[in-house]
Write a protein that holds these residues in place. Structure first.
Motif, short mmCIF file in Angstrom:
data_model
loop_
_atom_site.label_atom_id
_atom_site.label_comp_id
_atom_site.label_asym_id
_atom_site.label_seq_id
_atom_site.Cartn_x
_atom_site.Cartn_y
_atom_site.Cartn_z
N SER A 1 0.86 -1.21 -0.18
CA SER A 1 -0.18 -0.06 -0.06
C SER A 1 0.89 1.11 -0.01
O SER A 1 0.65 2.14 -0.82
CB SER A 1 -0.84 0.05 1.28
N GLN A 2 2.13 1.37 0.75
CA GLN A 2 2.97 2.40 0.67
C GLN A 2 4.45 1.96 1.37
O GLN A 2 4.40 1.29 2.11
CB GLN A 2 2.21 3.48 1.93
N THR A 3 5.15 2.46 0.45
CA THR A 3 6.56 2.13 0.66
C THR A 3 7.46 3.46 0.66
O THR A 3 7.28 4.12 -0.26
CB THR A 3 7.21 1.23 -0.29
N THR A 4 8.24 3.65 1.67
CA THR A 4 9.09 4.71 1.68
C THR A 4 10.26 4.50 1.01
O THR A 4 11.04 3.32 1.07
CB THR A 4 9.38 5.29 3.32
N LEU A 5 10.74 5.59 -0.01
CA LEU A 5 12.02 5.22 -0.68
C LEU A 5 13.01 6.36 -0.26
O LEU A 5 12.67 7.47 0.01
CB LEU A 5 11.90 5.44 -2.13
N VAL A 6 14.41 5.77 0.21
CA VAL A 6 15.38 6.68 0.55
C VAL A 6 16.70 6.46 -0.27
O VAL A 6 16.92 5.30 -0.75
CB VAL A 6 15.95 6.45 2.11
N ALA A 7 17.35 7.60 -1.21
CA ALA A 7 18.40 7.35 -1.60
C ALA A 7 19.29 8.42 -1.56
O ALA A 7 18.95 9.59 -1.34
CB ALA A 7 17.80 7.56 -3.14
N GLY A 8 20.49 8.24 -1.63
CA GLY A 8 21.52 9.29 -1.55
C GLY A 8 22.79 9.00 -2.51
O GLY A 8 22.79 8.12 -2.90
N CYS A 9 23.32 10.28 -2.94
CA CYS A 9 24.43 10.14 -3.76
C CYS A 9 24.17 9.59 -5.10
O CYS A 9 23.20 9.82 -5.42
CB CYS A 9 25.67 9.40 -2.94
N CYS A 10 25.08 8.71 -5.53
CA CYS A 10 25.09 7.75 -6.79
C CYS A 10 23.71 6.84 -6.67
O CYS A 10 22.98 6.81 -7.72
CB CYS A 10 26.04 7.10 -7.02
N GLY A 11 23.32 6.68 -5.43
CA GLY A 11 22.00 5.88 -5.29
C GLY A 11 20.83 6.58 -5.70
O GLY A 11 19.74 6.03 -6.10
#
Length: 322
Positions: free
Chosen positions: A105-115
């Motif tokens: 239903s809901q997913t949190t996405l975290v990304a940093g730098c080249c990610g």
């Protein structure tokens, strides 16, 4: 809260272990195993960091089934060509990952730098505004020009999307996640335990003109060298374009493609860098510094300096003399 830490060969070890540290200390502060994490890779049973450390993975992406937060961790940047190659590898997993996300239903996405670039390759940044490392501006202009990139913030939160700049910005973006999911008081305690300082307001503080010369456009190199050698001189777009044997429009387009900014944004950066250097390493009056870097109005330079570096001319000079 189940956290999947997705990484691949060449991952920044400090980012991977640092995120785990923040999550672990959060659990200790609230005295509860609120966060549980697992290291996930595309295909490898072990992932070697850019520093040579080896991390055993808990599962492969295709086997990942239950998670609430997906963290995409970047590998060490080795140029746009290599990054694009890595993005193409991630792109192969776009369909299966979206199928997994649709089941939730809901997913949190975290990304940093080249990610953040990997997240783009996975089709996870299509509709929301995000940030990335300042030196990735040209990369996104070239390969993902339709996306809503803003490289000024250190980190940016847009609904369930949390993105950050260069590797160590993970501290701030994960603290923002903790603030949203548990509360500001807990996040502040975690920051205190780990001695995480207040973040800079903007990534412009970290801009380095030297990093903007790592391209292969010889015409632009000649313009850049000319600007650096004649920083006191007033420039016009027509003059710079003639120097490169290009039209004015083409020069702007080539600058944006190669370094992620216009010719006059580049000129301003060089002048601000030189101003800071002279404030720290010389005893020149500020008015004289302004003239030496091409500003006839010292007040205008002072305002741009404060906006760019987050500190006044006076603060920088006083701190340099301590």
């Amino acid at each position: 809260m189940k956290v999947a830490l997705l990484c691949q060969e060449g991952v920044m070890a400090s980012a991977l272990t640092g995120i785990i540290d923040v999550l672990n200390v959060t659990n200790q502060v609230i005295q509860k195993d609120y966060y549980r994490w697992q290291i996930v890779s595309l295909e490898e049973k072990e992932v070697r960091s850019s520093q040579g450390l080896v991390f055993k993975t808990d599962c492969l992406l295709e086997a990942l089934s239950s998670f609430d937060v997906l963290v995409i961790i970047g590998s060490q940047y080795q140029g746009d060509k290599q990054l694009w190659k890595e993005c193409q590898r991630f792109a192969k997993y776009k369909k299966p990952l979206h199928e997994k996300l649709q089941e939730k239903s809901q997913t949190t996405l975290v990304a940093g730098c080249c990610g953040v670039a990997y997240a783009a390759a996975l089709g996870l940044l299509e509709k929301q505004q995000f940030t990335a490392s300042w030196w990735l501006e040209a990369f996104f202009n070239r390969y993902y020009p339709h996306l809503k990139l803003d490289t000024k913030p250190i980190y940016l939160c847009d609904q369930q999307l949390y993105t950050a700049g260069a590797a160590h910005s993970y501290m701030y973006v994960v603290l923002a996640l903790v603030t949203e999911q548990i509360g500001r008081n807990v996040a502040n305690q975690v920051a205190n335990w780990l001695a995480i300082p207040e973040p800079q307001l903007r990534q412009t503080v970290f801009l380095m003109s030297s990093a903007l010369e790592q391209h292969k456009d010889d015409a632009l190199h000649s313009v850049q060298q000319h600007i650096k050698a004649h920083l006191k001189t007033p420039f016009t777009l027509k003059q710079l374009a003639a120097l490169a044997c290009l039209t004015e429009r083409t020069l702007i387009r080539r600058f944006k493609s190669a370094i992620g900014m216009t010719p006059f944004e580049y000129v301003r950066l060089l002048r601000l860098e030189k101003t800071k250097e002279k404030l720290i390493y010389s005893n020149l009056r500020f008015d004289d510094i302004a003239v030496s870097v091409g500003y006839q109005d010292p007040q205008s330079l002072a305002k741009q300096f404060k906006r760019h570096f987050g500190k006044s001319v006076h603060e920088v000079r006083v701190n340099s003399s301590i």
